[in-house]
Design an enzyme around this catalytic site. Structure first.
Site, PDB file in Angstrom:
ATOM      1  N   GLU A   9       0.799  -1.227   0.000  1.00  0.00           N
ATOM      2  CA  GLU A   9       0.000   0.000   0.000  1.00  0.00           C
ATOM      3  C   GLU A   9       0.831   1.276   0.000  1.00  0.00           C
ATOM      4  O   GLU A   9       0.429   2.274  -0.579  1.00  0.00           O
ATOM      5  CB  GLU A   9      -0.935   0.058   1.228  1.00  0.00           C
ATOM      6  N   ASP A  96      -2.093  -5.298   3.512  1.00  0.00           N
ATOM      7  CA  ASP A  96      -2.291  -5.737   4.897  1.00  0.00           C
ATOM      8  C   ASP A  96      -3.264  -6.907   4.974  1.00  0.00           C
ATOM      9  O   ASP A  96      -4.214  -6.991   4.185  1.00  0.00           O
ATOM     10  CB  ASP A  96      -2.827  -4.583   5.751  1.00  0.00           C
ATOM     11  N   ASP A  98      -5.950  -7.783   6.541  1.00  0.00           N
ATOM     12  CA  ASP A  98      -7.224  -7.565   7.206  1.00  0.00           C
ATOM     13  C   ASP A  98      -8.269  -7.357   6.114  1.00  0.00           C
ATOM     14  O   ASP A  98      -7.965  -7.472   4.926  1.00  0.00           O
ATOM     15  CB  ASP A  98      -7.168  -6.381   8.188  1.00  0.00           C
ATOM     16  N   GLU A 100      -9.809  -4.729   4.980  1.00  0.00           N
ATOM     17  CA  GLU A 100      -9.521  -3.627   4.068  1.00  0.00           C
ATOM     18  C   GLU A 100      -8.371  -3.968   3.138  1.00  0.00           C
ATOM     19  O   GLU A 100      -8.421  -3.709   1.934  1.00  0.00           O
ATOM     20  CB  GLU A 100      -9.203  -2.353   4.868  1.00  0.00           C
ATOM     21  N   TYR A 325       2.002  -5.518  13.124  1.00  0.00           N
ATOM     22  CA  TYR A 325       0.848  -4.805  12.567  1.00  0.00           C
ATOM     23  C   TYR A 325      -0.028  -4.256  13.684  1.00  0.00           C
ATOM     24  O   TYR A 325      -0.327  -4.945  14.656  1.00  0.00           O
ATOM     25  CB  TYR A 325       0.046  -5.757  11.680  1.00  0.00           C
ATOM     26  N   ARG A 327      -3.180  -2.881  13.602  1.00  0.00           N
ATOM     27  CA  ARG A 327      -4.648  -2.989  13.595  1.00  0.00           C
ATOM     28  C   ARG A 327      -5.007  -4.448  13.865  1.00  0.00           C
ATOM     29  O   ARG A 327      -5.026  -5.271  12.969  1.00  0.00           O
ATOM     30  CB  ARG A 327      -5.226  -2.513  12.259  1.00  0.00           C
ATOM     31  N   HIS A 372      -4.005 -12.069  13.484  1.00  0.00           N
ATOM     32  CA  HIS A 372      -2.809 -11.304  13.805  1.00  0.00           C
ATOM     33  C   HIS A 372      -2.329 -11.636  15.209  1.00  0.00           C
ATOM     34  O   HIS A 372      -3.028 -12.221  16.010  1.00  0.00           O
ATOM     35  CB  HIS A 372      -3.097  -9.805  13.740  1.00  0.00           C
TER      36      HIS A 372
END
Length: 902
Positions: A9, A96, A98, A100, A325, A327, A372
């Site tokens: 990203e 990432d 997740d 999103e 990470y 989040r 995670h």
């Protein structure tokens, strides 16, 4: 030359990961999301503009299919990625892990349309060389269930915002916005303020005593409080309702001042003895390693960071390989991380602080998503904070994470807690019992490394209170006895830390979104900060009233939490996206959908929505939320029910707008002057006024004063009011800022009143003062003693940049993100460029910042009175329509059909 293309990203991640993968790999960033639903009518494809659902860009009649566009800022980057893909023999989507990130990976795949090459999903939880190499060796397929859940969330939020916001524009104020979680978070803050407004104070009394255990004890004196009178417990704050009366069934004795003082007097000659001693072992286990919400809460308590700043700093630490990470809902640690933490416990604290077996922590978050780890230092061995080379906010946040992680693998803290009851008989015959409690920690265990912060001044886990060693029957004497009065307190306003905690406990929204939600409700003007407290604006009262009356299900806490459950079920593959969206939008059975609610709103009395009685319905005084802010309306002397008006100061919290305050504002409306007299030194007329930010005094300059002359002003102290302020008070206020004296280094020390209260200033070093009165009385010696103390971290320190991006390609100067009066902006030291609506501190990159600065340079230096002109954006290309293929029963690697062009 053929290569493996890896897409992440952000440019920072790309640079770091590229260094680890080495030759044969090209690592490039997508610079955040490359596609989204159109953000304006100009972005909406012409083909769908005339559709009934065109403004939504979601085909609600055909499975809620979204129409995506590539925004202007991403077009060049997409072109670059397509060019790199031509020479690639393998594509790794390394966004990432997740929902999103999974959705970004799918958008990349659908937009780039790689042909004839393998496509891999590369995932990692930390940016270290072993983790990146392992991720490249062990890719997986796209998880389409996660993509479905994220897209359901995006579409859900679009439907909610685009259907409800226009209602707010028409009935409350133009430019407002509603959001599925944002509006509920605002409701929490408004509901809490309304609780405070309904609150009624209760007064209660007890006795404070200091007992003397005698000369045989090293620690003779210890405090105690009155516990009971004639075997009935004395009332305390928790025994009263919010209305200020005792709770039904409360079997307590409610002492008033007269009775408490009489009882204290009747005990002056009494003798006392220990009635009971109860000793229990004390044990406290370590706190779990950080997850997103607990990190935000602790960074707020200990470091004074907002949730958005915490996440921005954590993002930089993650991208540069310092932490895992950030989040995450998980509090678990990998085996390697546990070994690293245990190794540091042994090395830094000794083997006696290391438990025999590693500690494991079970997740407390319902439907914890994405496998995670907890937030911890990156790597199989941990760097101490001093070994990182970090500075400023990054150092402080890394230190917090490191300490918490290490402490999580240490032994329990142990000790003894003691409760003592002391009895005596008053001269008037009452049998009274006092209580004292103590705690001693004999082995600090993990508390040596980390002590968690508290909200609302609670006692920390490492606090010790020592009592003398007492046994039942010991005689004691009272060294002092005094009546003590108390008042109940209204429920505390939310801070960012406590609002995050409340949202998580109610299971509203996802923890990874809390920082942006809080930032949104502040930026939209629904909530503002007073110190660390979150205070709702009157505008928020109007919005929440409309929502409660006309969208009760959509604003309810329970429904919002249920929607999170549904999204989790979609992520797990147990529910269908289109079915859930249809129920939300169209409704089913007895459940009314959002569309029918909006279509059937009928007449809404906008004036009634914006009107709130002050001091009860019979007072005749109302607060109204107007286009230019809140104001009061009430009867005048001639009987006109709306004959009087007065503006309400912007920083006056709603619960402080009492009938008495309203009467004061009517007596001294904004702009009306109270003449106090002439200044003894300047001879200028001095007046007091009520202004937008509260009452103040100022000098009246003569008509022939030069244009450059500025009248001195001074805000009234909290202890002053317009009714009582005198010329003598005004002269003192106008003397501020006051020169206190000169320090030994030649720097002048001044006393000043600022936005966050009174403070001293010496060069760039600011120190807070305890009270406003000190501004007028503090001496040079007292000021020097304050400066001799270590500086406390807090708001007085100059705010550092929110994010450092690198050097601008044009000016060569460092580019940073800063927070200004009108919001966040990027600067290279010469030009400033405000972030656009679609930009965030978290997502802004050097490339995007360079674009904004380049646009700013093109306009040239700012000139006064320059007319703003805007170029019409070129028409957007047709959007991509996504269609979902049916899932196969064998695998959860469902393919999606290529996005259609609208």
């Amino acid at each position: 030359m053929a290569h493996k293309l890896v897409i992440v990203e952000s440019p920072a991640k790309a640079q770091k990961i590229g260094g680890y993968l080495g030759q044969g790999y090209v690592v490039e960033s997508s610079v955040g999301h490359i596609r989204d639903l159109p953000q304006s009518a100009a972005d909406t494809p012409a083909k769908i503009k005339d559709k009934p659902w065109g403004r939504l860009a979601v085909d609600v009649d055909n499975g809620f299919e979204p129409y995506y566009v590539v925004p202007k800022r991403s077009k060049d980057q997409v072109k670059k990625l397509k060019a790199l893909l031509k020479d690639a023999d393998e594509l790794f989507l390394a966004t990432d892990e997740d929902r999103e990130g999974e959705a970004i990976a799918w958008h990349l795949l659908d937009e780039l349309k790689p042909k004839g090459i393998p496509v891999r999903r590369m995932v990692f939880h930390e940016i270290t060389e072993p983790a990146i190499l392992a991720a490249a060796e062990n890719p997986r397929d796209l998880d389409m269930d996660l993509v479905e859940a994220q897209e359901a969330r995006r579409i859900l939020d679009r439907l909610y915002g685009y259907e409800v916001s226009p209602v707010l524009w028409k009935k409350v104020m133009s430019g407002l916005s509603a959001g599925r979680v944002q509006s509920v978070a605002t409701r929490l803050v408004v509901d809490r303020e309304q609780e405070r407004m309904r609150f009624r104070v209760a007064s209660y009394w007890d006795l404070d005593a200091t007992f003397d255990a005698g000369a045989k004890h090293d620690q003779r004196m210890f405090p105690a409080k009155l516990h009971s009178v004639d075997a009935v417990r004395v009332a305390r704050g928790s025994d009263f309702t919010q209305d200020g009366v005792l709770k039904d069934g409360a079997k307590v004795v409610h002492l008033d001042r007269t009775r408490a003082e009489a009882l204290a007097q009747a005990l002056q000659e009494s003798t006392f003895e220990v009635r009971s001693v109860e000793s229990k072992p004390y044990r406290r286990s370590p706190y779990a390693p950080f997850r997103t919400t607990t990190l935000q809460q602790e960074a707020s308590r200990k470091l004074g960071m907002s949730a958005s700043v915490t996440m921005s700093v954590a993002q930089r630490l993650y991208e540069n390989g310092f932490i895992t990470y950030m989040r995450t809902d998980s509090s678990t640690l990998s085996g390697a991380a546990i070994d690293a933490a245990r190794s540091q416990v042994r090395e830094l604290y000794g083997a006696e602080y290391l438990p025999d077996a590693p500690r494991t922590y079970a997740g407390k978050v319902k439907n914890a998503q994405e496998a995670h780890e907890a937030i911890r230092p990156a790597g199989d061995t941990f760097r101490t904070p001093g070994q990182t080379g970090l500075t400023g906010e990054q150092f402080r946040l890394y230190e917090l994470i490191w300490m918490r992680t290490v402490a999580s693998q240490m032994k329990d803290a142990t000790g003894q807690s003691v409760s003592v009851r002391i009895g005596g008989t008053a001269a008037t015959g009452e049998d009274v019992v006092f209580s004292a409690s103590g705690r001693t920690i004999t082995f600090h265990g993990f508390l040596k490394a980390y002590v968690e912060g508290t909200d609302d001044g609670g006692q920390k886990d490492d606090v010790e209170t020592r009592l003398p060693v007492l046994t039942e029957g010991d005689a004691l004497s009272a060294a002092s006895l005094a009546a003590a009065g108390h008042e109940t307190k209204p429920p505390a306003r939310y801070t960012e830390a406590t609002l995050v905690k409340e949202l998580e406990e109610r299971e509203i929204g996802r923890p990874s979104t809390y920082a942006s939600i809080i930032k949104t409700i502040i930026d939209r003007g629904y909530v503002y900060k007073k110190g660390t407290a979150l205070v709702p604006a009157w505008l928020a009262f109007s919005v929440i009233r409309l929502m409660k009356e006309h969208f009760p299900r959509q604003i309810s806490y329970e429904f919002t939490a249920q929607m999170e459950d549904a999204l989790d079920e979609i992520a797990a593959g147990r529910k269908d996206r289109a079915t859930e969206l249809a129920e939300f939008y169209f409704g089913t059975g007895d459940v009314q959908g959002l569309k029918s609610l909006v279509d059937g709103l009928g007449d809404i009395d906008a004036r009634e929505l914006a009107t709130f009685p002050i001091g009860g319905p019979d007072s005749g005084i109302h607060l109204r939320v107007g286009r230019y802010g809140p104001y009061l309306e009430g009867p005048d002397d001639e009987g006109n029910p709306t004959g009087k008006r007065a503006n309400v100061p912007d920083d006056l919290p709603p619960d402080e707008l009492t009938l008495e305050k309203a009467t004061e504002l009517f007596a001294n409306p904004a702009g009306e002057e109270i003449h106090l007299g002439r200044h003894p030194e300047t001879g200028l007329e001095v007046v007091a006024k009520n202004g937008r930010f509260g009452p103040y005094v100022t000098e009246v300059l003569p008509e022939d004063a030069p244009k450059s002359a500025k009248a001195r002003t001074g805000s009234l102290f909290k202890s002053m009011s317009l009714d009582t302020v005198s010329l003598e008070d005004a002269v003192k206020l106008l003397s501020l800022p006051r020169v206190v004296g000169t320090a030994e280094d030649g720097e002048e020390i001044t006393a000043q009143n600022g936005r966050y209260g009174p403070y001293l200033k010496k060069g760039t070093d600011s120190r807070s003062l305890a009270s406003e009165d000190q501004l007028l009385t503090i001496t040079l010696d007292e000021a020097l003693r304050i400066y001799a103390q270590p500086k406390q971290r807090g708001r007085a320190a100059a705010a550092p940049p929110l994010k450092e991006l690198g050097n601008d390609p044009v000016s060569g100067q460092p580019v940073v993100v800063k927070s200004g009066r009108f919001g966040e902006y990027v600067t290279d030291g010469e030009y400033n460029a405000t972030l656009r609506k679609e930009d965030t501190v978290e997502s802004i990159t050097l490339q995007r910042a360079a674009e904004l600065l380049a646009e700013r340079r093109e306009r040239g230096p700012a000139t006064k009175g320059a007319k703003k002109t805007t170029k019409k954006a070129p028409a957007k290309k047709a959007a991509a329509k996504k269609t979902t293929a049916k899932k196969t029963a064998a695998k959860k690697t469902t393919k999606k059909a290529a996005a259609k062009k609208a």
